[in-house]
Design a protein around this motif. Sequence first.
Motif, PDB file in Angstrom:
ATOM      1  N   ASP A  33     -33.303   9.274  75.893  1.00  0.00           N
ATOM      2  CA  ASP A  33     -33.993   7.994  75.706  1.00  0.00           C
ATOM      3  C   ASP A  33     -33.319   7.183  74.597  1.00  0.00           C
ATOM      4  O   ASP A  33     -33.153   5.957  74.703  1.00  0.00           O
ATOM      5  N   TRP A  34     -32.956   7.877  73.523  1.00  0.00           N
ATOM      6  CA  TRP A  34     -32.271   7.226  72.405  1.00  0.00           C
ATOM      7  C   TRP A  34     -30.917   6.686  72.849  1.00  0.00           C
ATOM      8  O   TRP A  34     -30.538   5.564  72.481  1.00  0.00           O
ATOM      9  N   LEU A  35     -30.165   7.452  73.670  1.00  0.00           N
ATOM     10  CA  LEU A  35     -28.887   6.975  74.199  1.00  0.00           C
ATOM     11  C   LEU A  35     -29.076   5.706  75.019  1.00  0.00           C
ATOM     12  O   LEU A  35     -28.278   4.760  74.914  1.00  0.00           O
ATOM     13  N   GLU A  36     -30.126   5.668  75.831  1.00  0.00           N
ATOM     14  CA  GLU A  36     -30.372   4.488  76.661  1.00  0.00           C
ATOM     15  C   GLU A  36     -30.716   3.274  75.797  1.00  0.00           C
ATOM     16  O   GLU A  36     -30.231   2.163  76.066  1.00  0.00           O
ATOM     17  N   ARG A  37     -31.524   3.478  74.751  1.00  0.00           N
ATOM     18  CA  ARG A  37     -31.875   2.356  73.869  1.00  0.00           C
ATOM     19  C   ARG A  37     -30.659   1.835  73.132  1.00  0.00           C
ATOM     20  O   ARG A  37     -30.554   0.633  72.849  1.00  0.00           O
ATOM     21  N   ARG A  38     -29.720   2.741  72.832  1.00  0.00           N
ATOM     22  CA  ARG A  38     -28.499   2.356  72.115  1.00  0.00           C
ATOM     23  C   ARG A  38     -27.377   1.928  73.060  1.00  0.00           C
ATOM     24  O   ARG A  38     -26.241   1.705  72.634  1.00  0.00           O
ATOM     25  N   LEU A  39     -27.693   1.866  74.356  1.00  0.00           N
ATOM     26  CA  LEU A  39     -26.753   1.422  75.395  1.00  0.00           C
ATOM     27  C   LEU A  39     -25.572   2.363  75.573  1.00  0.00           C
ATOM     28  O   LEU A  39     -24.501   1.953  76.018  1.00  0.00           O
ATOM     29  N   HIS A  40     -25.761   3.642  75.237  1.00  0.00           N
ATOM     30  CA  HIS A  40     -24.713   4.637  75.477  1.00  0.00           C
ATOM     31  C   HIS A  40     -24.865   5.295  76.843  1.00  0.00           C
ATOM     32  O   HIS A  40     -23.984   6.046  77.277  1.00  0.00           O
ATOM     33  N   ALA A  41     -26.000   5.064  77.482  1.00  0.00           N
ATOM     34  CA  ALA A  41     -26.256   5.616  78.818  1.00  0.00           C
ATOM     35  C   ALA A  41     -27.014   4.570  79.626  1.00  0.00           C
ATOM     36  O   ALA A  41     -27.762   3.760  79.057  1.00  0.00           O
ATOM     37  N   PRO A  42     -26.831   4.545  80.952  1.00  0.00           N
ATOM     38  CA  PRO A  42     -27.511   3.539  81.781  1.00  0.00           C
ATOM     39  C   PRO A  42     -29.025   3.711  81.726  1.00  0.00           C
ATOM     40  O   PRO A  42     -29.536   4.824  81.638  1.00  0.00           O
ATOM     41  N   LYS A  43     -29.741   2.600  81.778  1.00  0.00           N
ATOM     42  CA  LYS A  43     -31.196   2.642  81.819  1.00  0.00           C
ATOM     43  C   LYS A  43     -31.664   3.428  83.040  1.00  0.00           C
ATOM     44  O   LYS A  43     -31.120   3.286  84.131  1.00  0.00           O
ATOM     45  N   GLY A  44     -32.672   4.261  82.838  1.00  0.00           N
ATOM     46  CA  GLY A  44     -33.238   5.024  83.943  1.00  0.00           C
ATOM     47  C   GLY A  44     -32.410   6.204  84.397  1.00  0.00           C
ATOM     48  O   GLY A  44     -32.639   6.747  85.478  1.00  0.00           O
ATOM     49  N   SER A  45     -31.434   6.633  83.571  1.00  0.00           N
ATOM     50  CA  SER A  45     -30.548   7.738  83.978  1.00  0.00           C
ATOM     51  C   SER A  45     -30.953   9.080  83.380  1.00  0.00           C
ATOM     52  O   SER A  45     -30.250  10.068  83.560  1.00  0.00           O
ATOM     53  N   ASN A  46     -32.091   9.123  82.665  1.00  0.00           N
ATOM     54  CA  ASN A  46     -32.484  10.339  81.949  1.00  0.00           C
ATOM     55  C   ASN A  46     -32.714  11.503  82.920  1.00  0.00           C
ATOM     56  O   ASN A  46     -33.648  11.469  83.715  1.00  0.00           O
ATOM     57  N   PRO A  47     -31.866  12.548  82.857  1.00  0.00           N
ATOM     58  CA  PRO A  47     -32.004  13.675  83.790  1.00  0.00           C
ATOM     59  C   PRO A  47     -33.010  14.728  83.342  1.00  0.00           C
ATOM     60  O   PRO A  47     -33.221  15.726  84.030  1.00  0.00           O
ATOM     61  N   PHE A  48     -33.632  14.510  82.167  1.00  0.00           N
ATOM     62  CA  PHE A  48     -34.513  15.533  81.602  1.00  0.00           C
ATOM     63  C   PHE A  48     -35.988  15.153  81.697  1.00  0.00           C
ATOM     64  O   PHE A  48     -36.842  15.875  81.208  1.00  0.00           O
ATOM     65  N   ARG A  49     -36.274  14.019  82.299  1.00  0.00           N
ATOM     66  CA  ARG A  49     -37.655  13.583  82.470  1.00  0.00           C
ATOM     67  C   ARG A  49     -38.157  13.962  83.862  1.00  0.00           C
ATOM     68  O   ARG A  49     -37.388  14.032  84.820  1.00  0.00           O
ATOM     69  N   GLY A  50     -39.455  14.186  83.960  1.00  0.00           N
ATOM     70  CA  GLY A  50     -40.058  14.477  85.261  1.00  0.00           C
ATOM     71  C   GLY A  50     -39.846  15.895  85.745  1.00  0.00           C
ATOM     72  O   GLY A  50     -40.086  16.189  86.921  1.00  0.00           O
ATOM     73  N   VAL A  51     -39.387  16.794  84.855  1.00  0.00           N
ATOM     74  CA  VAL A  51     -39.182  18.193  85.234  1.00  0.00           C
ATOM     75  C   VAL A  51     -40.431  18.991  84.837  1.00  0.00           C
ATOM     76  O   VAL A  51     -40.843  18.965  83.681  1.00  0.00           O
ATOM     77  N   THR A  52     -41.034  19.669  85.799  1.00  0.00           N
ATOM     78  CA  THR A  52     -42.254  20.438  85.536  1.00  0.00           C
ATOM     79  C   THR A  52     -41.923  21.917  85.351  1.00  0.00           C
ATOM     80  O   THR A  52     -41.271  22.523  86.203  1.00  0.00           O
ATOM     81  N   ILE A  53     -42.333  22.460  84.220  1.00  0.00           N
ATOM     82  CA  ILE A  53     -42.163  23.888  83.933  1.00  0.00           C
ATOM     83  C   ILE A  53     -43.538  24.532  83.947  1.00  0.00           C
ATOM     84  O   ILE A  53     -44.408  24.184  83.144  1.00  0.00           O
ATOM     85  N   ARG A  54     -43.740  25.436  84.857  1.00  0.00           N
ATOM     86  CA  ARG A  54     -45.047  26.085  84.981  1.00  0.00           C
ATOM     87  C   ARG A  54     -45.075  27.402  84.192  1.00  0.00           C
ATOM     88  O   ARG A  54     -44.045  28.029  83.987  1.00  0.00           O
ATOM     89  N   GLY A  55     -46.273  27.791  83.786  1.00  0.00           N
ATOM     90  CA  GLY A  55     -46.427  29.050  83.064  1.00  0.00           C
ATOM     91  C   GLY A  55     -46.430  28.834  81.574  1.00  0.00           C
ATOM     92  O   GLY A  55     -46.431  27.716  81.066  1.00  0.00           O
ATOM     93  N   GLY A  56     -46.421  29.928  80.845  1.00  0.00           N
ATOM     94  CA  GLY A  56     -46.459  29.867  79.388  1.00  0.00           C
ATOM     95  C   GLY A  56     -47.685  30.565  78.853  1.00  0.00           C
ATOM     96  O   GLY A  56     -48.627  30.864  79.589  1.00  0.00           O
ATOM     97  N   THR A  57     -47.675  30.781  77.545  1.00  0.00           N
ATOM     98  CA  THR A  57     -48.745  31.577  76.941  1.00  0.00           C
ATOM     99  C   THR A  57     -50.112  30.925  77.082  1.00  0.00           C
ATOM    100  O   THR A  57     -51.115  31.605  77.250  1.00  0.00           O
ATOM    101  N   VAL A  58     -50.172  29.601  77.002  1.00  0.00           N
ATOM    102  CA  VAL A  58     -51.470  28.939  77.095  1.00  0.00           C
ATOM    103  C   VAL A  58     -52.078  29.154  78.479  1.00  0.00           C
ATOM    104  O   VAL A  58     -53.270  29.387  78.632  1.00  0.00           O
ATOM    105  N   GLU A  59     -51.255  29.069  79.527  1.00  0.00           N
ATOM    106  CA  GLU A  59     -51.752  29.178  80.884  1.00  0.00           C
ATOM    107  C   GLU A  59     -51.941  30.637  81.316  1.00  0.00           C
ATOM    108  O   GLU A  59     -52.845  30.949  82.091  1.00  0.00           O
ATOM    109  N   GLU A  60     -51.086  31.533  80.836  1.00  0.00           N
ATOM    110  CA  GLU A  60     -51.049  32.887  81.387  1.00  0.00           C
ATOM    111  C   GLU A  60     -52.187  33.775  80.891  1.00  0.00           C
ATOM    112  O   GLU A  60     -52.695  34.614  81.629  1.00  0.00           O
ATOM    113  N   PHE A  61     -52.576  33.619  79.627  1.00  0.00           N
ATOM    114  CA  PHE A  61     -53.491  34.581  79.035  1.00  0.00           C
ATOM    115  C   PHE A  61     -54.907  34.017  78.847  1.00  0.00           C
ATOM    116  O   PHE A  61     -55.085  32.818  78.656  1.00  0.00           O
ATOM    117  N   ARG A  62     -55.877  34.896  78.899  1.00  0.00           N
ATOM    118  CA  ARG A  62     -57.262  34.552  78.588  1.00  0.00           C
ATOM    119  C   ARG A  62     -57.622  35.166  77.242  1.00  0.00           C
ATOM    120  O   ARG A  62     -56.841  35.919  76.645  1.00  0.00           O
TER     121      ARG A  62
END
Length: 410
Positions: free
Chosen positions: A197-226
């Motif tokens: 996001d910082w690269l895009e604001r600084r014009l080092h990367a094209p707008k809307g090119s962020n490859p790390f957004r919208g990725v869903t990671i399921r699981g984890g300690t909060v979800e797995e344990f009671r």
Amino acid sequence: MPQDKTYLQLRGETWYARVIVPPSLRDQLGSHLRKSLRTKSLPEANRRKHTVVGELKRQIEQAKHGTTWRDWRELLRKAKDEEQKDEIHLQIIEDAEAIEAKQGYPVAKEFFRKATQVESTLSELVEDFLALDHSTDTRRKHDRALRDLLDYFREDDVPPASLSPRDLLKFTDALSAGPLAPNTKRDRLGSLGKFWDWLERRLHAPKGSNPFRGVTIRGGTVEEFRAFTDDEVAKLLSSEFTHDWQRKAFTILLLTGARPNEILGLTHGDIDPEAQTIAIRAAKTDAGIRALPYRHPTLVEAIAGLWKGDPEARDLRVFPDAGPDEKPAKNFINFFSRHKERLKLPAEVGLYSARKTFMGKCLDLELDVVNVERYFGHKNPRLALCTYSKGRSDAGLVAVAEGVAKGWKL
């Protein structure tokens, strides 16, 4: 057996790669070239140093043949017209040909690529981003995520806009499918997303090119344990731990709801038995930096048996056997996983269940939710609680500790 420290230098707590500069070049380069390896671990520094030492040695070799690629790059950036740029390019080609004659085509090609690369490269922009005003914890998370990114694209250190979108997605997919814990993956992707996001604001990367957004990671300690049931808590507390410090560590985690790294990383100077508080100085979030009051008699007894009043012990860890300084809970987490299996506890409970159990007890006792969140080290997003009420007293936290002591009988 002592570990190899060749080409390494410890500055503060961080290891650096260091190469001695020949006397004939010291007026130009200084007595040494060094670069941070961004790790406190000697084995990790030895793993990282080879590529960096190679880069430093190439700088020395290039200096022997005249202007370094960094000098040429800076001249190109400052060039006022195309004619001046063409003249500089011809000189770079001459230097590259001289390097090829002595060191071969690959070295000359790399020199030419770096010397003519006017736009900031990925590695340079990572350094700029990490130099921003981040909190200590945030900078640590960003550093780990971005070092992985640089390692993946080490052979292709070009401006971010020149990176292949397919290669970026391959890196994202590899991270998502890798062996890291779900929460760690989410942290890494969050840091990478903010960087892009910082690269895009600084014009080092094209707008809307962020490859790390919208990725869903399921699981984890909060979800797995009671949370633990009362019977499971009784079974754990009456069980035979391998070492007495492990029982005490579990008791503190259970009766404070703190994160494992917060407790296993404590020093004796963090404990104030007179005020009955534990100072959490190394936390997962800024909201986690807090002083935890404790009042439960079982907790008071456990902490009294651990604390050393000797002033010389202030900086010593309370649980030195729990794990290395950078991962203080590592060994204890592994032990507890084995311990719960020996006790035949169900798969849906684990060490994180202690934190959930504490929260459940606080809610059952109808303690003030806002102060429970503060005690937990959670940031409440409401302005009245995170912006306009900074500096308020810890009376609410004491009320939580007293409520737990009064209402939770072990």
